[in-house]
Design a protein around this motif. Structure first.
Motif, mmCIF file in Angstrom:
data_model
loop_
_atom_site.group_PDB
_atom_site.id
_atom_site.type_symbol
_atom_site.label_atom_id
_atom_site.label_comp_id
_atom_site.label_asym_id
_atom_site.label_seq_id
_atom_site.Cartn_x
_atom_site.Cartn_y
_atom_site.Cartn_z
ATOM 1 N N HIS A 131 0.827 -1.206 0.000
ATOM 2 C CA HIS A 131 0.000 0.000 0.000
ATOM 3 C C HIS A 131 0.863 1.258 0.000
ATOM 4 C CE1 HIS A 131 -3.399 2.616 0.901
ATOM 5 N NE2 HIS A 131 -2.689 3.142 1.883
ATOM 6 N N ASN A 132 2.014 1.214 0.672
ATOM 7 C CA ASN A 132 2.919 2.359 0.745
ATOM 8 C C ASN A 132 3.921 2.393 -0.399
ATOM 9 O OD1 ASN A 132 1.644 3.069 3.135
ATOM 10 N ND2 ASN A 132 3.135 2.021 4.428
ATOM 11 N N ASN A 133 3.773 1.471 -1.383
ATOM 12 C CA ASN A 133 4.673 1.413 -2.552
ATOM 13 C C ASN A 133 6.130 1.228 -2.142
ATOM 14 O OD1 ASN A 133 2.655 1.802 -4.576
ATOM 15 N ND2 ASN A 133 2.611 3.990 -4.062
ATOM 16 N N ARG A 134 6.356 0.327 -1.177
ATOM 17 C CA ARG A 134 7.715 0.086 -0.710
ATOM 18 C C ARG A 134 8.134 -1.371 -0.875
ATOM 19 N NH1 ARG A 134 5.952 3.808 3.740
ATOM 20 N NH2 ARG A 134 6.713 5.850 3.092
ATOM 21 N N LEU A 135 7.406 -2.144 -1.676
ATOM 22 C CA LEU A 135 7.862 -3.488 -2.011
ATOM 23 C C LEU A 135 9.069 -3.405 -2.928
ATOM 24 C CD1 LEU A 135 4.521 -5.413 -2.671
ATOM 25 C CD2 LEU A 135 6.002 -5.604 -0.680
ATOM 26 N N SER A 136 9.880 -4.435 -2.907
ATOM 27 C CA SER A 136 11.081 -4.446 -3.747
ATOM 28 C C SER A 136 10.726 -4.312 -5.218
ATOM 29 C CB SER A 136 11.864 -5.744 -3.503
ATOM 30 O OG SER A 136 12.997 -5.805 -4.333
ATOM 31 N N SER A 137 9.693 -5.000 -5.666
ATOM 32 C CA SER A 137 9.303 -4.923 -7.080
ATOM 33 C C SER A 137 8.832 -3.525 -7.449
ATOM 34 C CB SER A 137 8.189 -5.937 -7.355
ATOM 35 O OG SER A 137 7.070 -5.713 -6.497
ATOM 36 N N GLN A 138 8.151 -2.836 -6.519
ATOM 37 C CA GLN A 138 7.703 -1.474 -6.799
ATOM 38 C C GLN A 138 8.873 -0.504 -6.861
ATOM 39 O OE1 GLN A 138 5.053 -1.256 -3.438
ATOM 40 N NE2 GLN A 138 3.238 -1.724 -4.676
ATOM 41 N N LEU A 139 9.864 -0.703 -5.988
ATOM 42 C CA LEU A 139 11.041 0.151 -6.032
ATOM 43 C C LEU A 139 11.833 -0.061 -7.314
ATOM 44 C CD1 LEU A 139 12.274 -0.274 -2.346
ATOM 45 C CD2 LEU A 139 11.029 1.662 -3.321
ATOM 46 N N GLN A 140 11.946 -1.296 -7.768
ATOM 47 C CA GLN A 140 12.654 -1.571 -9.024
ATOM 48 C C GLN A 140 11.944 -0.932 -10.198
ATOM 49 O OE1 GLN A 140 13.982 -5.653 -9.674
ATOM 50 N NE2 GLN A 140 13.595 -6.084 -7.524
ATOM 51 N N ALA A 141 10.580 -1.025 -10.203
ATOM 52 C CA ALA A 141 9.828 -0.436 -11.306
ATOM 53 C C ALA A 141 10.016 1.074 -11.344
ATOM 54 C CB ALA A 141 8.345 -0.792 -11.152
ATOM 55 N N ARG A 142 10.010 1.738 -10.184
ATOM 56 C CA ARG A 142 10.217 3.187 -10.166
ATOM 57 C C ARG A 142 11.622 3.535 -10.617
ATOM 58 N NH1 ARG A 142 7.444 3.753 -4.963
ATOM 59 N NH2 ARG A 142 9.475 4.084 -3.985
ATOM 60 N N SER A 143 12.600 2.719 -10.207
ATOM 61 C CA SER A 143 13.981 2.982 -10.608
ATOM 62 C C SER A 143 14.168 2.835 -12.111
ATOM 63 C CB SER A 143 14.930 2.045 -9.854
ATOM 64 O OG SER A 143 16.256 2.236 -10.264
ATOM 65 N N SER A 144 13.527 1.792 -12.697
ATOM 66 C CA SER A 144 13.640 1.574 -14.147
ATOM 67 C C SER A 144 12.959 2.715 -14.908
ATOM 68 C CB SER A 144 13.020 0.242 -14.521
ATOM 69 O OG SER A 144 13.661 -0.818 -13.848
ATOM 70 N N ALA A 145 11.839 3.209 -14.380
ATOM 71 C CA ALA A 145 11.125 4.277 -15.074
ATOM 72 C C ALA A 145 11.901 5.586 -15.015
ATOM 73 C CB ALA A 145 9.747 4.470 -14.450
ATOM 74 N N GLY A 146 12.745 5.769 -13.966
ATOM 75 C CA GLY A 146 13.487 7.005 -13.827
ATOM 76 C C GLY A 146 14.758 7.056 -14.663
ATOM 77 N N ARG A 147 15.200 5.863 -15.151
ATOM 78 C CA ARG A 147 16.458 5.844 -15.919
ATOM 79 C C ARG A 147 16.224 6.277 -17.354
ATOM 80 N NH1 ARG A 147 18.386 0.986 -12.920
ATOM 81 N NH2 ARG A 147 17.183 -0.293 -14.367
#
Length: 492
Positions: free
Chosen positions: A476-492
């Protein structure tokens, strides 16, 4: 003699109209009184327990009492009165008897035991017949169990031809049973012909018709076994199609994995889905096609079985360390969660104390990571209880903190680099507080933005709720590992 005859006649007349008078007479004269499930026995007479009497409820303003209520009040007269009202009500409910109201108990007992000749709660003689019609007593010696009439078809054995056919059929069956059978084709054929002839008897045909009618009238009662069986025409076809489809997809995925390995002579074979370790169970559960996509991204093969299967930790070790979020647990001995039991709780949904885990001989290094399935991939989290050993970049990977409720847990000044203070910290990371369900909370827990996870001291099957709430809060807080990876990939 004349007086005795008159008294007997009067007593019988009273009995025919008022069972209460008979009950009162038996109580005063201490005659035999008893009961069973449905009947009250007064000497040689019996009455249904539900028989209506002429004694009215609510001080003469209500409906008449039943015979069993007044009979039970006599049996339990030591419980009458306001002092023992609760015990009287519990006893009557336990034994299945109707009750006499508290306001009527004293007057009713005085009347039943002969302390007073009459009562204001009695119905007048004119109303007795309308209140209790058909309450005539029956002698106990005449008791005959009532049977429900059965409307079932029966064979007409009064017909002489039918009786003769039955006798002939029985003789043929006895002859077939008693006669030894030779193990030859001719002998077996002869016996079969005789069986067909015997069972073509008119008696068998008539009996079959009766049996068929009885079967049609039967009602099948639902039980656990019958409920689990499929209804006729519903053989779980959709489930069979799904299993067949999953198996065919898995076969194609295995063949595709084999073709994707140039120069390899190894023959990949499908894993035995009933003989796999827990970390590899998802491979044998029809998920090979999804694993194949993951292999293509990583450049490795998880489907080939020509080499020993890798553990979950080995599979996760190829992932860059930046994708290993950190979960911080307290170091204090009094904390319910620590580096010894955090992995078991967050992976298996089972709480074990620190002492139990240490006594089992568990390797501390193997307890330093937690794995969690996210978006069809196994993600890895790192468990840390000593934040002083963390480097600068590692502080940015903290996604969850288990707190005890004391400020000194955050004495390291580097905590301020995350949120500025404790209040801001829990806006950047997810806070959790593990506590027994009946223990009091620390005052700070109510002020901090943390999720309370409760477990029972004894009921271990409820521990999984705490595990599910932990992962759902992270998601719910968007702090799962998969969610963090997705945000990191979108920022590159």
């Amino acid at each position: 003699s004349r007086s005795l005859t008159g008294r007997s006649s009067s007593s019988l007349t009273s009995a025919m109209s008022d069972p209460l008078s008979i009950l009162r007479e038996h109580i005063i004269q201490k005659k035999s009184i008893s009961h069973d499930e449905n009947t009250v026995f007064l000497g040689d007479l019996k009455f249904p327990r539900s028989t209506t009497t002429k004694y009215k409820q609510d001080r003469g303003r209500g409906d008449p009492y039943t015979l069993e209520a007044l009979y039970f009040l006599h049996l339990k007269q030591h419980l009458a009165g306001a002092t023992n009202a609760r015990a009287y009500n519990e006893e009557s409910s336990k034994l299945g008897f109707a009750k006499v109201l508290l306001a009527d108990q004293r007057d009713a007992l005085a009347y039943l035991t002969g302390k007073q000749e009459t009562s204001e709660n009695l119905v007048s003689a004119e109303d007795i017949s309308s209140i209790a019609p058909g309450s005539q007593p029956v002698k106990a010696s005449e008791r005959v169990p009532e049977k429900r009439p059965r409307d079932e078809p029966q064979l007409n054995l009064s017909d002489e031809n039918m009786v003769a056919a039955k006798k002939k059929f029985a003789e043929r069956v006895d002859a077939l049973v008693l006669r030894p059978i030779e193990n030859t084709k001719e002998s077996r054929t002869l016996v079969e012909d005789e069986k067909q002839e015997a069972f073509s008897s008119p008696f068998v045909r008539a009996d079959a018709a009766v049996t068929r009618t009885l079967i049609e009238q039967e009602r099948v009662h639902t039980s656990l076994k019958t409920f689990a069986n499929c209804a006729p025409g519903k053989e779980l076809k959709s489930l069979k199609d799904f299993v067949g489809s999953a198996y065919s997809k898995s076969s194609r995925a295995v063949n595709g994995a084999k073709a994707a390995m140039p120069g390899s002579n190894a023959q990949p074979t499908r894993r035995d889905r009933y003989n796999v370790d827990a970390p590899d169970a998802y491979k044998a559960a029809g998920m090979d096609q999804m694993l194949l996509k993951a292999e293509q991204r990583k450049g490795t093969s998880l489907l080939a079985t020509s080499q020993p299967a890798k553990s979950t930790a080995q599979l996760s070790s190829n992932r860059p360390t930046r994708w290993e979020p950190i979960i911080v647990v307290p170091q204090a001995q009094s904390s319910l969660i620590n580096k010894w039991n955090a992995k078991i709780l967050l992976e298996e949904g089972k709480y074990r104390s620190k002492e139990d885990v240490r006594k089992s001989g568990a390797d501390p290094d193997s307890l330093a990571t937690v794995t969690h399935m996210e978006d069809q991939e196994m993600q890895r989290y790192r468990i840390v209880d000593n934040v002083d050993a963390l480097g600068g970049e590692e502080w940015n990977r903290i996604v969850a903190v288990f707190v005890q409720g004391s400020d000194w847990q955050f004495k390291n000044p580097k905590w301020n680099s995350i949120g500025g203070n404790i209040t801001g910290l829990f806006n950047r990371v997810s806070g959790f507080h593990l506590i027994y369900s009946k223990d009091p909370e620390q005052p700070n827990i109510k002020k901090w933005n943390v999720k309370k996870l409760t477990i029972d001291r004894n009921l271990r099957h409820l521990d999984a709720q705490a595990m599910n709430q932990f992962w759902e809060t992270l998601k719910h807080n968007n702090r799962l590992s998969s969610q963090l990876q997705a945000r990191s990939s979108a920022g590159r």
